[in-house]
Design a protein around this motif. Sequence first.
Motif, PDB file in Angstrom:
ATOM      1  N   SER A  58       0.886  -1.133  -0.027  1.00  0.00           N
ATOM      2  CA  SER A  58       0.109  -0.100   0.074  1.00  0.00           C
ATOM      3  C   SER A  58       0.942   1.092   0.044  1.00  0.00           C
ATOM      4  O   SER A  58       1.970   1.430   0.564  1.00  0.00           O
ATOM      5  N   ALA A  59       0.521   2.437  -0.803  1.00  0.00           N
ATOM      6  CA  ALA A  59       0.921   3.655  -0.799  1.00  0.00           C
ATOM      7  C   ALA A  59       0.268   4.792  -0.022  1.00  0.00           C
ATOM      8  O   ALA A  59      -0.987   4.869  -0.378  1.00  0.00           O
ATOM      9  N   THR A  60       0.790   5.612   0.750  1.00  0.00           N
ATOM     10  CA  THR A  60      -0.025   6.746   1.269  1.00  0.00           C
ATOM     11  C   THR A  60       0.910   7.909   1.173  1.00  0.00           C
ATOM     12  O   THR A  60       2.288   7.814   1.283  1.00  0.00           O
ATOM     13  N   LEU A  61       0.277   9.065   0.999  1.00  0.00           N
ATOM     14  CA  LEU A  61       0.764  10.311   0.823  1.00  0.00           C
ATOM     15  C   LEU A  61       1.323  10.815   2.083  1.00  0.00           C
ATOM     16  O   LEU A  61       0.918  10.607   3.292  1.00  0.00           O
ATOM     17  N   THR A  62       2.768  11.154   1.801  1.00  0.00           N
ATOM     18  CA  THR A  62       3.409  12.104   3.122  1.00  0.00           C
ATOM     19  C   THR A  62       2.845  13.528   2.998  1.00  0.00           C
ATOM     20  O   THR A  62       2.051  13.738   2.211  1.00  0.00           O
ATOM     21  N   ASP A  63       3.170  14.180   4.295  1.00  0.00           N
ATOM     22  CA  ASP A  63       2.579  15.611   4.180  1.00  0.00           C
ATOM     23  C   ASP A  63       3.368  16.144   3.092  1.00  0.00           C
ATOM     24  O   ASP A  63       2.436  17.411   2.522  1.00  0.00           O
ATOM     25  N   ALA A 146      -4.467   9.939  -3.633  1.00  0.00           N
ATOM     26  CA  ALA A 146      -5.262  10.702  -2.611  1.00  0.00           C
ATOM     27  C   ALA A 146      -6.707  10.432  -2.858  1.00  0.00           C
ATOM     28  O   ALA A 146      -7.543  10.614  -1.949  1.00  0.00           O
ATOM     29  N   ALA A 147      -7.064   9.932  -4.083  1.00  0.00           N
ATOM     30  CA  ALA A 147      -8.345   9.344  -4.252  1.00  0.00           C
ATOM     31  C   ALA A 147      -8.991   8.010  -3.959  1.00  0.00           C
ATOM     32  O   ALA A 147      -9.899   7.427  -4.152  1.00  0.00           O
ATOM     33  N   GLY A 148      -7.748   7.174  -3.392  1.00  0.00           N
ATOM     34  CA  GLY A 148      -8.041   5.943  -3.005  1.00  0.00           C
ATOM     35  C   GLY A 148      -7.668   5.112  -3.984  1.00  0.00           C
ATOM     36  O   GLY A 148      -8.141   3.877  -3.732  1.00  0.00           O
ATOM     37  N   GLU A 149      -7.169   5.464  -5.221  1.00  0.00           N
ATOM     38  CA  GLU A 149      -7.040   4.635  -6.367  1.00  0.00           C
ATOM     39  C   GLU A 149      -5.784   3.895  -6.344  1.00  0.00           C
ATOM     40  O   GLU A 149      -4.754   4.272  -5.664  1.00  0.00           O
ATOM     41  N   ALA A 150      -5.580   2.774  -7.096  1.00  0.00           N
ATOM     42  CA  ALA A 150      -4.190   1.759  -6.855  1.00  0.00           C
ATOM     43  C   ALA A 150      -3.438   2.312  -7.998  1.00  0.00           C
ATOM     44  O   ALA A 150      -3.850   2.724  -9.026  1.00  0.00           O
ATOM     45  N   VAL A 151      -2.001   2.381  -7.717  1.00  0.00           N
ATOM     46  CA  VAL A 151      -0.917   2.615  -8.737  1.00  0.00           C
ATOM     47  C   VAL A 151      -0.066   1.526  -8.848  1.00  0.00           C
ATOM     48  O   VAL A 151       0.482   1.012  -7.830  1.00  0.00           O
ATOM     49  N   ASP A 158       8.480   3.728  -6.405  1.00  0.00           N
ATOM     50  CA  ASP A 158       9.567   3.690  -5.831  1.00  0.00           C
ATOM     51  C   ASP A 158      10.291   5.002  -6.051  1.00  0.00           C
ATOM     52  O   ASP A 158      10.920   5.582  -5.163  1.00  0.00           O
ATOM     53  N   ARG A 159      10.178   5.875  -7.095  1.00  0.00           N
ATOM     54  CA  ARG A 159      10.634   7.179  -7.348  1.00  0.00           C
ATOM     55  C   ARG A 159       9.893   8.202  -6.543  1.00  0.00           C
ATOM     56  O   ARG A 159      10.576   8.990  -5.888  1.00  0.00           O
ATOM     57  N   LEU A 160       8.641   7.935  -6.343  1.00  0.00           N
ATOM     58  CA  LEU A 160       7.971   8.611  -5.127  1.00  0.00           C
ATOM     59  C   LEU A 160       8.425   8.462  -3.992  1.00  0.00           C
ATOM     60  O   LEU A 160       8.391   9.777  -3.193  1.00  0.00           O
ATOM     61  N   LEU A 165       7.756  11.316  -1.039  1.00  0.00           N
ATOM     62  CA  LEU A 165       6.266  11.811  -1.318  1.00  0.00           C
ATOM     63  C   LEU A 165       5.230  10.824  -0.982  1.00  0.00           C
ATOM     64  O   LEU A 165       4.085  11.272  -0.951  1.00  0.00           O
ATOM     65  N   VAL A 166       5.797   9.537  -0.791  1.00  0.00           N
ATOM     66  CA  VAL A 166       4.822   8.615  -0.522  1.00  0.00           C
ATOM     67  C   VAL A 166       5.496   7.524   0.551  1.00  0.00           C
ATOM     68  O   VAL A 166       6.602   7.418   0.519  1.00  0.00           O
ATOM     69  N   GLU A 167       4.691   6.842   1.338  1.00  0.00           N
ATOM     70  CA  GLU A 167       5.069   5.911   2.202  1.00  0.00           C
ATOM     71  C   GLU A 167       4.670   4.654   1.540  1.00  0.00           C
ATOM     72  O   GLU A 167       3.486   4.580   1.649  1.00  0.00           O
ATOM     73  N   LEU A 168       5.670   3.551   1.520  1.00  0.00           N
ATOM     74  CA  LEU A 168       5.194   2.340   0.969  1.00  0.00           C
ATOM     75  C   LEU A 168       5.139   1.317   2.198  1.00  0.00           C
ATOM     76  O   LEU A 168       6.132   1.298   2.824  1.00  0.00           O
ATOM     77  N   ASP A 169       4.072   0.512   2.301  1.00  0.00           N
ATOM     78  CA  ASP A 169       4.080  -0.574   3.265  1.00  0.00           C
ATOM     79  C   ASP A 169       3.615  -1.689   2.717  1.00  0.00           C
ATOM     80  O   ASP A 169       2.804  -1.895   2.043  1.00  0.00           O
ATOM     81  N   GLU A 170       4.193  -3.028   3.229  1.00  0.00           N
ATOM     82  CA  GLU A 170       3.845  -4.168   2.742  1.00  0.00           C
ATOM     83  C   GLU A 170       2.956  -4.825   3.966  1.00  0.00           C
ATOM     84  O   GLU A 170       3.353  -4.861   5.262  1.00  0.00           O
ATOM     85  N   THR A 171       1.881  -5.546   3.634  1.00  0.00           N
ATOM     86  CA  THR A 171       1.173  -6.064   4.545  1.00  0.00           C
ATOM     87  C   THR A 171       0.807  -7.485   4.268  1.00  0.00           C
ATOM     88  O   THR A 171       0.606  -7.886   3.146  1.00  0.00           O
TER      89      THR A 171
END
Length: 498
Positions: A58-63, A146-151, A158-160, A165-171
């Motif tokens: 999952s990817a979420t935007l940082t501040d 930001a809209a909850g869509e998958a990339v 990885d560039r982001l 600009l984003v945080e990547l998490d594995e679950t």
Amino acid sequence: MRLPQAQVALLEAASATDAKPIEQLAEETDLKPEAVTRAAFDLRDEGLVAVDERVEESATLTDEGETYREAGLPEVRLFRAARDAGGEVGMGEAIGASGLEGPEVDIALANYARKGYGVVDSGEVSASEDADPDADEEAAALDALAAGEAVDDADLLDRLESRGLVELDETTVRSVTLTDEGVTALMEGVEAAETVDRLTPELLTSGEWEDVEFTEYNVEADAPAVEGGREHVLRSAAERVKDVLVGMGFQEMDGPHADADFWINDCLFMPQDHPARTHWDRFALDVPPVADIPEGLVDRVEHAHREGVGEDGDGYHSPWSEDFARAIALRGHTTSLSMRYLSGYADADLEPPQRYFSVQKAYRNDTLDATHLLEFYQIEGWVMAEDLSVRDLMGTFEEFYRQFGIEEIRFKPHYNPYTEPSFELFGEHPETGEEIEIGNSGMFRDEVLEPLGIECDVMAWGLALERLAMLTTGAEDIRDLHGTLADLEFLRNAEVTY
């Protein structure tokens, strides 16, 4: 068949046709997810259920990512400013029109040519006619997240992430399905057995331990990570430094963080018009000036600044104001403590030989980077004795750093207003191999010592605790050690080499 109550509940909630996630089963059975996971693994070992595992990213935007999503990526804003100005414009004008500030300017320049927006050369910014900022894939990805869509583009994510600009998490997602054996067991009937997970004094005294069934522990089952507190690597380094210096015969100094400029700079023979004493480099405080400064010492320090000391002394012949000397600022170095102690104002024993040190904070209005912070810890020290030489100074450093496993220290001649000769110290970073400055040192000049009433030699230094910690832990950025960007994972696992 008798099974623990949690396993019975899971069997009854599971399906033979639909794989149900652990979270759904926890909700249906009113059990905690970790209890459901443990029961699922136990039932899997008995062949009654199948457990499917998959890893979801999952990817979420940082501040910072959210800020750029709303205002636009820095390189996009720079391109639009250059394009609106006619396609080729001076860098200063383009930056001003784009509204970029601080680190955003460097970010824009670093990504401008990479994305094909144009060329930055010789102070000019050109905008490519073929570039389309509305088609920027990084900006589109930020909007999608930001809209909850998958990339789905892993390289793009990885560039982001590398840009912060984003945080990547594995679950790990687990789903449970009944096997044929599980269905058969349910049809034949499953009875819930009373189970306990620990042997208590009550069970022993009552004798009930003979009739209960003890829960088997699955040491391979997932469990929530619990991070206990530990001593910060900088605190460890500071305490180790103190132990080493006390072992070398030093006594510790203490004093105020906010002090009169007189103690911070004037006693050090720093001219009052020196750039380091302007608001660009120091943190002045809007508080009443210090009144309690020895008058005789003020006069002697002013004379040293205006006229110098000794027959060949010349001084600075530059403006000198007692009001400025009494003004209060956050100390830019802990040498203000050395001045207080060497002057006798701090009631130090000044019968040579003497050795004093401190490990305390200093404050400078520096530009933040991999080796600079606005506040940092300085290892201050001085030795007073007859007939000291540069050899004594270098030997002290070699002995000190040897205690931390650092055998190679390099000295570079340097200029300080308050020491002559002066040397900067450099050490090699264990990971990058890069030489980083770790301190400054020298022999105090007569213009410093004579007003203080010191008649013998004094060698002194200011070493950077954070940079010593970088050498001993392998940290490549000082901001990984402390501050708002500190890497908590690094701090939890950092190994100190001394």
